[in-house]
Design an enzyme around this catalytic site. Structure first.
Site, PDB file in Angstrom:
ATOM      1  N   GLU A  88      47.822  49.855  42.616  1.00 15.28           N
ATOM      2  CA  GLU A  88      47.518  50.084  44.060  1.00 15.28           C
ATOM      3  C   GLU A  88      46.996  48.557  44.569  1.00 15.28           C
ATOM      4  O   GLU A  88      46.205  47.684  43.786  1.00 15.28           O
ATOM      5  CB  GLU A  88      45.990  50.589  44.598  1.00 15.28           C
ATOM      6  CG  GLU A  88      45.210  50.511  43.534  1.00 15.28           C
ATOM      7  CD  GLU A  88      44.089  51.150  43.727  1.00 15.28           C
ATOM      8  OE1 GLU A  88      43.599  52.410  44.436  1.00 15.28           O
ATOM      9  OE2 GLU A  88      43.411  51.977  42.487  1.00 15.28           O
ATOM     10  N   ASP A 100      38.087  40.226  29.177  1.00 16.87           N
ATOM     11  CA  ASP A 100      38.139  38.369  29.629  1.00 16.87           C
ATOM     12  C   ASP A 100      37.272  38.489  30.903  1.00 16.87           C
ATOM     13  O   ASP A 100      37.367  38.574  32.523  1.00 16.87           O
ATOM     14  CB  ASP A 100      39.219  38.254  30.424  1.00 16.87           C
ATOM     15  CG  ASP A 100      39.230  36.866  30.697  1.00 16.87           C
ATOM     16  OD1 ASP A 100      38.377  35.748  31.131  1.00 16.87           O
ATOM     17  OD2 ASP A 100      40.735  36.461  31.286  1.00 16.87           O
ATOM     18  N   ILE A 151      43.948  46.948  46.312  1.00 17.02           N
ATOM     19  CA  ILE A 151      42.198  46.858  46.802  1.00 17.02           C
ATOM     20  C   ILE A 151      41.943  45.147  47.510  1.00 17.02           C
ATOM     21  O   ILE A 151      41.750  44.046  47.031  1.00 17.02           O
ATOM     22  CB  ILE A 151      41.122  46.293  45.625  1.00 17.02           C
ATOM     23  CG1 ILE A 151      41.962  48.932  44.795  1.00 17.02           C
ATOM     24  CG2 ILE A 151      40.135  47.063  46.486  1.00 17.02           C
ATOM     25  CD1 ILE A 151      40.980  48.148  43.568  1.00 17.02           C
TER      26      ILE A 151
END
Length: 309
Positions: free
Chosen positions: A98, A204, A100
């Site tokens: 998806e 990270d 964003i």
């Protein structure tokens, strides 16, 4: 911008939205759906299969324990004859998640992120041990992972992998020698006393891999290189490069206190930061080697060679 949506993405999105009409995106531009949803798709070279799988498995793990904190994975795999648009597509990895729409992280979102990490991700315990079931990549650096019974062994292997890369590069003999002393003296002294559980890490977590959802104001993390380890290790790179406000760390430890022995917290921070200095030396060289050297010398001074007498 491409003139169409690749077949492999069309098939995956139509599983989610059978009747959607899709507008192609290119580069960092999302694929737009007539429903209002958006997706990011990427296709790599055949040599990047492990990177794509590592990111996908990391996102799946994060979504299981903290839904909405990272982009939801839609599909990941390798293009085959049925999904290829040309012969050269076959064997290339693909990834779809998806989309964003994000801005940089706000102070309010950073506090929410701290709480969600402390109460969701960093309390989700592995039943297998320390490590991860597939290799993941911190930048371009392959973390071989696997499973370990102790955090000491897991972290020692991570540091050892970086030192091996530096030896193969050449020109880092003194740094690698100090690194072996870190493995022999510092890692056992700092990590063996810990009584901790292996919890899910982003791996990270610097400011460049965080953002704020423009629509909801909620925090978002992305580009993970996950594994199960000591929660404090996930905070290391955020301290090095800045961009994440101090309120993040304060809020985090309100929900998840520092591990015992608390008196060694700062030294553990130094040790966990060392991983990222060494990794940046592997990736970029230059001044990062000097920073890694200084970090090692401080740790070795704190844990001197035991006297023979």
């Amino acid at each position: 911008m491409p003139s169409h949506v690749h077949k492999v993405f069309l098939q995956s999105i139509h599983v989610e939205e059978p009747d959607a009409t899709l507008t192609p995106g290119g580069g960092s531009a999302p694929i737009q759906s007539s429903s209002g949803k958006a997706y990011i798709g990427k296709i790599g070279s055949s040599s990047e299969q492990e990177q794509y799988i590592g990111e996908a498995e990391s996102l799946k793990a994060i979504h299981r324990v903290a839904p909405g904190l990272a982009p939801r994975l839609i599909a990941c795999g390798v293009i085959d004859n049925d999904t290829a648009e040309s012969d050269r597509d076959v064997g290339r990895p693909y990834f779809l998640s998806e989309y964003i729409d994000m801005s940089t992280q706000t102070d309010a979102a950073a506090k929410v992120l701290a709480k969600r990490l402390a109460t969701e991700m960093h309390t989700y315990k592995s039943t297998t041990g320390f490590g991860f079931h597939v290799p993941t990549f911190c930048g371009r650096t392959r973390q071989e992972n696997g499973w370990f019974d102790t955090w000491e062994e897991c972290y020692d292997t991570l540091i050892g992998g970086l030192l091996s890369s530096l030896r193969n590069t050449g020109g880092y003999d003194a740094l690698c020698s100090d690194g072996e002393d870190i493995r022999r003296r510092v890692i056992p002294a700092l990590l063996r006393p810990l009584v901790i559980q292996p919890v899910l890490l982003h791996g990270d977590l610097w400011s460049g891999n965080t953002g704020t959802d423009r629509r909801t104001g909620e925090p978002v993390i992305f580009d993970p290189s996950s594994y199960f380890g000591h929660n404090e290790a996930d905070l290391a790179i955020a301290r090095i490069f800045g961009g994440i406000p101090k309120s993040f760390f304060t809020t985090y430890h309100q929900y998840l206190p520092k591990s015992d022995p608390v008196a060694q917290y700062e030294l553990r921070c130094e040790l966990y930061e060392l991983y990222h200095y060494l990794n940046h030396t592997v990736l970029f060289g230059g001044s990062y080697a000097s920073s890694a050297k200084r970090k090692m010398q401080a740790l070795l001074t704190a844990f001197p060679e035991p006297s023979e007498n």
